[in-house]
Write a protein that holds these residues in place. Sequence first.
Motif, mmCIF file in Angstrom:
data_model
loop_
_atom_site.group_PDB
_atom_site.id
_atom_site.type_symbol
_atom_site.label_atom_id
_atom_site.label_comp_id
_atom_site.label_asym_id
_atom_site.label_seq_id
_atom_site.Cartn_x
_atom_site.Cartn_y
_atom_site.Cartn_z
ATOM 1 N N PRO A 1 -1.250 46.844 8.466
ATOM 2 C CA PRO A 1 -2.706 47.322 9.281
ATOM 3 C C PRO A 1 -3.457 48.091 8.141
ATOM 4 O O PRO A 1 -2.729 48.318 7.568
ATOM 5 N N ALA A 2 -4.828 47.363 7.518
ATOM 6 C CA ALA A 2 -5.455 47.742 7.176
ATOM 7 C C ALA A 2 -5.838 49.370 7.415
ATOM 8 O O ALA A 2 -6.050 49.468 6.059
ATOM 9 N N ASP A 3 -5.657 49.790 8.332
ATOM 10 C CA ASP A 3 -5.615 51.614 7.910
ATOM 11 C C ASP A 3 -4.379 51.988 7.719
ATOM 12 O O ASP A 3 -4.407 53.126 8.821
ATOM 13 N N TYR A 4 -3.776 51.161 7.248
ATOM 14 C CA TYR A 4 -2.401 52.576 7.552
ATOM 15 C C TYR A 4 -1.730 53.491 6.978
ATOM 16 O O TYR A 4 -1.284 54.350 7.084
ATOM 17 N N ALA A 5 -2.674 53.980 5.572
ATOM 18 C CA ALA A 5 -2.608 55.763 5.177
ATOM 19 C C ALA A 5 -3.062 56.294 6.171
ATOM 20 O O ALA A 5 -3.203 57.468 5.712
ATOM 21 N N SER A 6 -4.249 55.809 6.906
ATOM 22 C CA SER A 6 -4.397 57.610 7.959
ATOM 23 C C SER A 6 -3.488 57.443 9.065
ATOM 24 O O SER A 6 -4.057 58.474 9.550
ATOM 25 N N MET A 7 -2.043 56.903 9.303
ATOM 26 C CA MET A 7 -1.370 57.099 10.448
ATOM 27 C C MET A 7 -0.767 58.268 10.358
ATOM 28 O O MET A 7 -0.466 58.952 8.754
ATOM 29 N N ASP A 8 -0.343 58.726 11.783
ATOM 30 C CA ASP A 8 0.267 60.141 11.075
ATOM 31 C C ASP A 8 1.817 59.717 10.422
ATOM 32 O O ASP A 8 1.902 57.834 10.447
ATOM 33 N N GLU A 9 3.138 59.704 10.460
ATOM 34 C CA GLU A 9 4.173 59.707 9.311
ATOM 35 C C GLU A 9 5.138 58.489 10.732
ATOM 36 O O GLU A 9 5.581 57.712 10.178
ATOM 37 N N THR A 10 4.825 59.253 11.579
ATOM 38 C CA THR A 10 5.613 58.038 12.589
ATOM 39 C C THR A 10 5.198 57.318 13.278
ATOM 40 O O THR A 10 6.112 56.515 13.747
ATOM 41 N N GLU A 11 4.350 57.305 13.392
ATOM 42 C CA GLU A 11 3.105 55.692 13.293
ATOM 43 C C GLU A 11 3.469 55.420 12.508
ATOM 44 O O GLU A 11 4.252 54.125 12.640
ATOM 45 N N LEU A 12 3.456 55.396 11.473
ATOM 46 C CA LEU A 12 3.772 54.482 10.034
ATOM 47 C C LEU A 12 5.070 54.645 10.371
ATOM 48 O O LEU A 12 5.356 52.976 9.324
ATOM 49 N N TRP A 13 6.311 54.956 10.463
ATOM 50 C CA TRP A 13 7.825 54.538 10.425
ATOM 51 C C TRP A 13 7.775 53.198 10.962
ATOM 52 O O TRP A 13 8.548 51.985 11.370
#
Length: 372
Positions: free
Chosen positions: A47-59
């Motif tokens: 997803p293009a917005d990955y850098a704005s996700m919190d760590e739980t969502e990013l994992w």
Amino acid sequence: MAWALYRPDAVTVWSEPAVKERLSWYYAVMRNSAPAKYHIAARVEAPADYASMDETELWRIHDELGRAFDEEWARQKERPTPSLAEKPLPPASLLDVKIELARRQLRRCNLCERRCGIDRTRNKGACMLEDKPKVASWFLHMGEEAPLVPSGTLFFAGCNLRCVYCQNWDISQRPENGVETTPRQLAAIQIELRMKGARNINWVGGEPTPNIPAILESLRELATRKFNAPQLWNSNMYLTPEGLSLILHVMDIWLPDFKYGNDTCALRYSVAPRYVETVTRNLSVICRRGEDVIIRHLVLPGHIECCTKPVLRWIAQNCPRALVNIMDQYHPDYLVPVLARYSEINRFVSEREMKEAYRYADELGLVWRPVS
């Protein structure tokens, strides 16, 4: 192939069916007939917005993309397409997600099992390093296992273990003996080593684990340049599950240490709590995935029954596909010759001990001769 004059076994080893079969993916990438894994990871779109996700969502996104990676890797193993490395990169990828997660780890570091939690952008962690990698040396190594030679080694300074017999103590325990290096410089070193004939890029030290963020960033640089270089993880494997997950989809071959068969010896000689649990957990992950792996075991004097045999037995039961290097290179170094409390290992390993280690490996059915 002038190097073959020095190590003819680096050529003949590929006539061993067990070696060629068990290192088939690495062999294909080494010969540029398959793309290195980082090329696959760099083309699994995120997803293009990955850098704005919190760590739980990013994992969560990382694990979801990891499954997509595994599907593509399975296809590549069945029918390699080296031209994958020529395809355009998506705006965001699994590799980008890994880099973002790795950078966040540095702010409360838990890349290794010491889990020091230190903000390494401000202070030194348990590895004695801040956030910038320090490279002590890099060169074509002719002394590694036969399938790896010549190996493009990058020796990092700093380590998360405190082995009292460390033969590289001048860099593992003295990080100041390394030169601060950027991810772009790491990429340039890899390109030069590969162009000079390196069969692989060998991340070693010291220990590479504290430098995972910079390593991943350097691989992004290689993917951008469409450059193919097999990646080798040469490590003590004292990583957390998070640390292992970050490199899991970018290493083409693994060269892990398995030093001790019990935690008492691990604590005494390496100050490594939970050693057996940690290393076997990590080895189980890569072995269950069918990764190409050569497991190293350094035989310590007087430790055949407590360490060597339990280690070899665990490998036979849990990683039967692995090649094994049973190493006789131990010699008293660093603190062992100067501190009387380590007198029990202040000698070389005897011929009798090595013969017993080899005999037991044969009894277990391990494949060790071509790489030892």
